[in-house]
Design an enzyme around this catalytic site. Structure first.
Site, PDB file in Angstrom:
ATOM      1  CD1 TRP A 229     -45.925  40.120  -4.857  1.00  0.00           C
ATOM      2  CD2 TRP A 229     -47.498  39.165  -6.101  1.00  0.00           C
ATOM      3  NE1 TRP A 229     -47.115  40.213  -4.166  1.00  0.00           N
ATOM      4  CE2 TRP A 229     -48.102  39.637  -4.910  1.00  0.00           C
ATOM      5  CE3 TRP A 229     -48.309  38.526  -7.058  1.00  0.00           C
ATOM      6  CZ2 TRP A 229     -49.450  39.488  -4.642  1.00  0.00           C
ATOM      7  CZ3 TRP A 229     -49.656  38.383  -6.783  1.00  0.00           C
ATOM      8  CH2 TRP A 229     -50.222  38.855  -5.593  1.00  0.00           C
ATOM      9  CG  MET A 230     -46.558  46.069  -6.660  1.00  0.00           C
ATOM     10  SD  MET A 230     -46.443  47.531  -7.713  1.00  0.00           S
ATOM     11  CE  MET A 230     -47.768  47.219  -8.886  1.00  0.00           C
ATOM     12  CG  ASN A 231     -48.504  42.510  -1.921  1.00  0.00           C
ATOM     13  OD1 ASN A 231     -47.412  42.011  -2.150  1.00  0.00           O
ATOM     14  ND2 ASN A 231     -48.966  42.604  -0.699  1.00  0.00           N
ATOM     15  CG  ASP A 232     -50.319  45.602   0.602  1.00  0.00           C
ATOM     16  OD1 ASP A 232     -50.824  44.802  -0.182  1.00  0.00           O
ATOM     17  OD2 ASP A 232     -50.255  45.409   1.825  1.00  0.00           O
TER      18      ASP A 232
ATOM     19  CD  GLN B 107     -45.570  44.637   1.543  1.00  0.00           C
ATOM     20  OE1 GLN B 107     -45.799  43.552   2.015  1.00  0.00           O
ATOM     21  NE2 GLN B 107     -44.607  45.428   2.006  1.00  0.00           N
TER      22      GLN B 107
ATOM     23  CB  THR C 116     -48.201  47.034   4.403  1.00  0.00           C
ATOM     24  OG1 THR C 116     -48.277  46.573   3.057  1.00  0.00           O
ATOM     25  CG2 THR C 116     -48.936  48.351   4.496  1.00  0.00           C
TER      26      THR C 116
ATOM     27  CG  ASP D 277     -50.808  46.213   7.234  1.00  0.00           C
ATOM     28  OD1 ASP D 277     -49.662  45.741   7.082  1.00  0.00           O
ATOM     29  OD2 ASP D 277     -51.842  45.625   6.882  1.00  0.00           O
TER      30      ASP D 277
END
Ligand code: DQQ
Length: 642
Positions: free
Chosen positions: A127-130, A146, A190, A254
């Site tokens: 999984w990857m996000n921001d 992330q 983040t 953030d």
């Protein structure tokens, strides 16, 4: 240059925009045609009232539209989804989970393997996000992100790390930061990098503590002489910031890149909310260890909810260059961006920053942050910019999540992409918006080319363009006859999401391209324009993506996305489309309006095709069509390169 051909098929041969097996979508198209004369007449009566209320309601409407979009799931209009785990943990993540009444699609390994992109950044697995802390340092571009190293779903959030010489070819490094302290044990969330004039790097990030309180932490490179910045040291006095009294513990996250004020102090902002008002808190610091909360807020917009991943940066009004985050003064405006947790879209506004009061005001309050312009009208969230001091440009990264089911992500072993890095500038021509354009380095991947001009696309026809592939860079320019425009009746109620998508039919649209299409068009993703006319004779051009026929799979969220795009006097309609397996990223009118789609074809994977289409009742001419096949970027672990 390859020999190019274009084969026309007329509507007698094929109904291009309507999938024969898909009754639901056929019905939508027919309904929209039946309603057409009625709507045109009705719109004339309504228009006076519409003009008065539409500006006031623009923000409300766009939020409401997005809420509706989010809740629509193909094959099951009444799906009830489980509450997302990320939300209950105080953050956003993938919200597309199989609900009641939707069965998992029987994905084959071939289909899943095909979805892996070839020139967009994605981790090897999981999984990857921001995007986090992008920067350029000693010859390398760095991207942190992330990342869940254990699974293809959100959780166990650490910072993945990758480096590149050109923002196209990437080398994976080991994790930069893991959750190993009480102040980030529930996640290294983040953050942003600030490059000091001394050359030092300050990394500020949100930690979710052992009690799930959101705090801000400081980290610096363990060895500043290492251009790869492999190891990071967390400051022993962390956290450096905890939520102020009036802010809830899960509404404080953030931190942005800091900018230097004329008083020699650094400033940064952090996103939050008070009740339903999205806000950005300003902090001042001289050493990044001690901070002072500035009274009031940089900006607040009622009704927009929690602001995640805020970004704040200057743009030049006069030159086509990016600016360092600390630049201010004449000829400069400031962009404020917030990622709205409530609807998962990134909204920006251009305005004026007043250092004396530490406030920012939008040029156009109707288009304020969270109720007006978006970076991207498709799947795009939690973006962040950085200033590339080498090429004097500001580069935007955005997280492109999945729109398939979480189960499918687990099966394929990964989730999410990053956009192609985009250069962001102020649109000096329109004066109302930003423009985003893929970094020039992406052009180094172009290989064989098809170049055609003056292709007439008759009403109700498709034109097959003889270039196949899942990796394309498509550039098309369209022209509609002045006569047709003159004769068009008022058409003020058009909306990408509700007017029949690519299967709708108007006098001046929809027309555009079908990408990732199966030969018989049983699967296709439409990228198109629609020109609508106001009763005052003014034209409004819409730019849209229709994903609803992009796959035979039934466990997807497929939408018709889009918005208006400014078209100035004398301009033709132009679009650039980057196709890369499961992502379609489009830039209309030089990047004034952008749309990103995730698509998951099941049949088109065996030789995806490209078509021009015209569903308008008047013909259009593609005055120029330039398509390149794209080779793959090299994206692999760093060790393999040595
Ligand atoms: N993702 C991070 C948060 C941020 C959210 C957690 C936005 O810091 O607010 O993974 O997607």
């Amino acid at each position: 240059m390859a020999m190019a051909t274009a084969t026309v098929r007329h509507s007698e041969d094929i109904e291009y925009a309507q999938l024969p097996e898909n009754d639901r979508l056929q019905a939508t198209g027919k309904k929209s045609r039946r309603l057409w004369p009625f709507l045109a007449a009705f719109s004339v009566l309504l228009v006076v009232g519409f003009i008065v209320v539409s500006r006031e309601d623009a923000g409300k409407e766009s939020l409401e539209n997005q809420r509706q979009e989010t809740s629509r799931q193909v094959g099951s209009p009444e799906v009830v989804r489980p509450i997302s785990r990320g939300k209950s943990a105080g953050v956003s993540e993938k919200a597309v989970i199989l609900g009641y009444g939707v069965s998992p699609y029987p994905w084959t390994n071939a289909m899943l393997a095909w979805q892996v992109t070839s020139y967009h950044f994605q981790p090897e697995r999981n999984w990857m996000n921001d995007p986090n802390g992008p920067l350029y340092y000693k010859g390398w571009y760095h991207l942190f992100y992330q990342y869940n190293p254990d699974s293809a779903v959100w959780g166990n959030i650490t910072w993945g790390h990758t480096v590149s010489k050109d923002l196209i070819h990437w080398l994976y490094l080991d994790l930069a930061m893991v959750r190993d302290q009480w102040y980030d044990i529930n996640g290294v969330w983040t953050g942003s990098a600030t490059l000091l004039p001394t050359g030092e790097i300050i990394m500020l990030y949100t930690g979710s503590t052992n009690e799930s309180v959101q705090v801000q932490n400081l980290a610096i490179p363990a060895d500043p002489s290492d251009p790869l910045l492999k190891d990071w040291v967390k400051y022993s006095g962390n956290p450096v910031l905890t939520p102020p009294q009036e802010i809830l513990p899960k509404d404080f996250r953030d931190p942005t890149t800091a900018w230097l004020g004329s008083d020699g102090l650094w400033r940064l902002i952090i996103g939050s909310k008070i009740n339903k008002t999205g806000i950005s808190l300003v902090y001042k610091t001289s050493d990044f260890v001690n901070y002072k909360l500035v009274e009031g807020v940089l900006h607040a917009v009622p009704g927009t909810g929690m602001w995640e991943c805020v970004d704040f940066y200057p743009v030049s009004l006069t030159e086509n260059v990016g600016l360092d985050t600390s630049v201010n003064g004449p000829g400069v405006k400031h962009v404020l961006k917030a990622s709205l947790d409530d609807n998962k879209h990134d909204y920006y506004a251009i305005g004026v920053y007043d250092e004396a009061t530490e406030t920012w005001l939008p040029d156009d309050p109707v288009n304020d942050v969270g109720i007006g312009l978006r970076y991207d009208y498709g799947k795009f969230y939690a973006s962040k910019t950085f200033y590339d001091q080498v090429k004097q440009r500001r580069i935007l990264w955005g997280w492109i999540g999945e729109t398939d089911s979480e189960q499918a992500d687990i099966q394929k072993g990964w989730a999410s992409l990053q956009t192609i890095p985009r250069v962001v500038t102020y649109d000096t021509k329109s004066g109302t918006n930003l423009v985003q354009w893929p970094i020039e380095e992406v052009e180094s991947l172009r290989t064989s080319n098809v170049s055609l001009d003056n292709i007439k696309v008759d009403p109700g026809s498709v034109v097959h363009v003889d270039i196949n592939g899942a990796q394309l860079d498509v550039n098309a320019v369209f022209e509609v006859s002045k006569e047709a425009i003159k004769n068009t009746e008022a058409d003020v109620l058009y909306n990408c999401s509700t007017s029949g998508g690519a299967a709708g039919r108007g006098v001046l649209g929809p027309f555009g391209l079908l990408v990732l299409a199966e030969e018989s068009l049983s699967e296709q993703t439409a990228v198109y324009f629609y020109i609508a006319k106001g009763v005052d004779g003014n034209l409004q051009t819409f730019f849209c993506h229709d994903e609803t026929r992009s796959s035979k799979a039934t466990d997807l969220v497929e939408r018709v996305y889009g918005s208006t795009v400014p078209v100035l006097s004398g301009e033709k309609l132009s679009v650039r489309i980057l196709v890369d397996h499961s992502i379609v990223e489009s830039f209309a009118q030089g990047g004034r309006t952008c749309i990103t789609s995730r698509v998951y074809p099941t049949r088109a994977i065996y030789g995806p095709r490209l078509f021009l289409f015209n569903n308008a009742s008047t013909s259009v001419t593609v005055t120029s069509l330039n398509i390149w096949q794209m080779t793959s970027a090299l994206i692999h672990p760093f060790e393999q390169s040595s």
